[in-house]
Design a protein around this motif. Structure first.
Motif, mmCIF file in Angstrom:
data_model
loop_
_atom_site.group_PDB
_atom_site.id
_atom_site.type_symbol
_atom_site.label_atom_id
_atom_site.label_comp_id
_atom_site.label_asym_id
_atom_site.label_seq_id
_atom_site.Cartn_x
_atom_site.Cartn_y
_atom_site.Cartn_z
ATOM 1 N N ALA A 18 16.809 -16.673 30.121
ATOM 2 C CA ALA A 18 15.819 -17.710 30.392
ATOM 3 C C ALA A 18 14.998 -17.426 31.650
ATOM 4 O O ALA A 18 14.686 -18.315 32.425
ATOM 5 N N ASP A 20 11.935 -16.276 31.643
ATOM 6 C CA ASP A 20 10.544 -16.622 31.332
ATOM 7 C C ASP A 20 9.607 -15.415 31.353
ATOM 8 O O ASP A 20 8.396 -15.573 31.215
ATOM 9 N N SER A 23 7.622 -15.042 28.001
ATOM 10 C CA SER A 23 6.515 -15.987 27.827
ATOM 11 C C SER A 23 5.252 -15.492 28.523
ATOM 12 O O SER A 23 4.137 -15.661 28.035
ATOM 13 N N SER A 32 8.331 -20.088 23.541
ATOM 14 C CA SER A 32 8.456 -21.337 24.287
ATOM 15 C C SER A 32 9.817 -21.412 24.958
ATOM 16 O O SER A 32 10.789 -20.774 24.527
ATOM 17 N N GLY A 33 9.876 -22.197 26.012
ATOM 18 C CA GLY A 33 11.121 -22.362 26.752
ATOM 19 C C GLY A 33 10.819 -22.470 28.234
ATOM 20 O O GLY A 33 9.764 -22.039 28.706
ATOM 21 N N THR A 34 11.720 -23.032 28.972
ATOM 22 C CA THR A 34 11.543 -23.182 30.406
ATOM 23 C C THR A 34 12.623 -22.389 31.134
ATOM 24 O O THR A 34 13.616 -21.958 30.531
ATOM 25 N N LEU A 35 12.449 -22.205 32.403
ATOM 26 C CA LEU A 35 13.443 -21.503 33.206
ATOM 27 C C LEU A 35 14.809 -22.161 33.044
ATOM 28 O O LEU A 35 14.940 -23.383 33.163
ATOM 29 N N GLN A 37 16.556 -22.219 30.206
ATOM 30 C CA GLN A 37 16.831 -22.556 28.812
ATOM 31 C C GLN A 37 16.492 -21.369 27.915
ATOM 32 O O GLN A 37 15.461 -20.700 28.116
ATOM 33 N N HIS A 39 14.992 -19.137 25.274
ATOM 34 C CA HIS A 39 13.646 -19.207 24.723
ATOM 35 C C HIS A 39 13.646 -19.069 23.196
ATOM 36 O O HIS A 39 14.595 -18.544 22.607
#
Length: 387
Positions: A18, A20, A23, A32-35, A37, A39
């Motif tokens: 995760a 990022d 992305s 998609s996904g956030t730091l 989590q 992706h």
């Protein structure tokens, strides 16, 4: 094969940290996904280019493998397994065996493929020449249409976009369907090879077309998507049965215990005829453009080029443009042909918008998704030691 298309070619695995980074790399915003989590990849937006895969610092992104299909075909005594390799593979495969980047190992590659059990070993260069003949001729017809030459009224509009990069084609289909009439109708070299291998080759070898299994070795993960497109059945069968990447071929060679660097140098089998230098430069950005311009120049002028290089279209800038003066014998005048080369999908939107809104003065536009062209494709060797 339809499962591959519906599920996508590129997958984020459970090893995702995760961070990022993927992305940031993705040219279409498909990840998609956030730091913190894991992706996810939106299959609808993904163009299967694999740039996220080769850029992931943790090796947490993978492409769907067709290697087992290839191994099963090689074990099947009823199958005649033929293989083609793209020009960009030969100068990258050696990296997997300790050779400096750019080392041309094509003759050892041919020997390795025969050791693996492939019955016929061909080079994609021949059908790259076919693609250029088709694409260059189509460009001429579109120019004649634009000039009002009688007999070319039903030919497509200018500018003409190239059609070899399957990642670019999917991007155009997904985001800019109005641009499709501007894209060349020529198939990629991989997909021109397939139908010939399943029609002409069975006659030449005296085998049943249903027993021909066609494998491609490509620098590109998107070629796995391309071969499984439902319309790619010009031969009456799936034209290309499986695609493996440069990395996967290297792994097959290693698993078979083949001492790659000690192999003798061998030649590819003769498919139909010799290939030209135009096919060799396909793997670098601007290569398709240059090859097509060579064809167009000679067909329009009726002259053999003294200098076959169009250096104005070469380079590494994301967007390059040039004007090539081509004498047109049929019209008795010289026509300036304006060309544009785009390397990297993220740079193409404004050019497409100009075309759709009548602001473009280009005649021919090459688009390649991967930076620098196929040589940096998603299926090439990964050098994580440089991170």
């Amino acid at each position: 094969m339809n499962t591959v298309v519906s599920e996508g070619i590129i997958k984020v695995t459970s090893q995702c940290k995760a961070c990022d980074h993927c992305s940031f790399i993705c040219p279409t915003g498909a990840i998609s996904g956030t730091l913190g989590q894991k992706h996810q990849i939106n299959v609808g937006k993904c163009i299967n280019c694999g740039q996220c895969l080769i850029s992931c610092p943790f090796g947490a992104i993978e492409d769907i493998s067709m290697v087992e299909q290839v191994k099963q075909a090689l074990k099947d005594p009823r199958k005649t397994v033929v293989v083609q390799e793209a020009p960009a593979v030969r100068v990258a495969l050696g990296e997997e065996f300790g050779q400096p980047p750019g080392t041309n190992v094509k003759e050892k590659m041919y020997a390795a493929l025969r050791k693996l059990g492939f019955d016929q070993v061909f080079d994609t260069e021949f059908t790259a020449d076919l693609t250029i003949m088709e694409e260059g001729t189509e460009l001429i017809y579109r120019v004649f249409n634009a000039l009002g030459v009688e007999g070319y009224e039903d030919i497509g509009p200018l500018p003409q976009f190239t059609s070899c990069c399957p990642a670019w084609i999917k991007y155009a289909e997904d985001k800019f369907p109005r641009i499709l009439p501007y894209i060349s109708s020529a198939k990629s070299p991989q997909q021109m090879f397939g139908p010939i291998a399943k029609t002409y080759l069975p006659e030449k070898l005296g085998v049943n077309p249903t027993d021909i299994f066609v494998v491609s070795v490509m620098p590109c993960t998107a070629k796995k998507y391309e071969c499984s497109r439902p319309e790619m059945i010009a031969s009456g069968f799936q034209d290309v049965d499986a695609v493996i990447t440069t990395r996967e071929l290297a792994q097959m060679i290693k698993e078979a215990g083949i001492d790659f660097l000690s192999l003798p140098n061998e030649k590819a089998d003769r498919f139909i005829g010799l290939s030209t230098g135009a096919a060799t430069i396909f793997g670098a950005t601007g290569g398709v453009m240059e090859a097509a311009l060579r064809t167009a120049y000679e067909l329009l002028s009726g002259e053999i080029l003294d200098k076959v290089e169009f250096k104005a279209v070469r380079g590494m800038q994301p967007v390059r443009e040039a004007t090539v003066e081509i004498p047109v014998k049929q019209l008795g005048k010289v026509i300036p042909v304006n060309v544009c080369i785009v390397t990297g999908i993220k740079h193409v939107d404004s050019i497409i918008e100009d075309v759709l809104n009548g602001r473009s003065n280009y005649h021919f536009i090459e688009v390649m998704n991967c930076p620098g062209g196929c040589i940096n494709g998603g299926g090439q060797p990964i050098r994580r030691d440089t991170y």
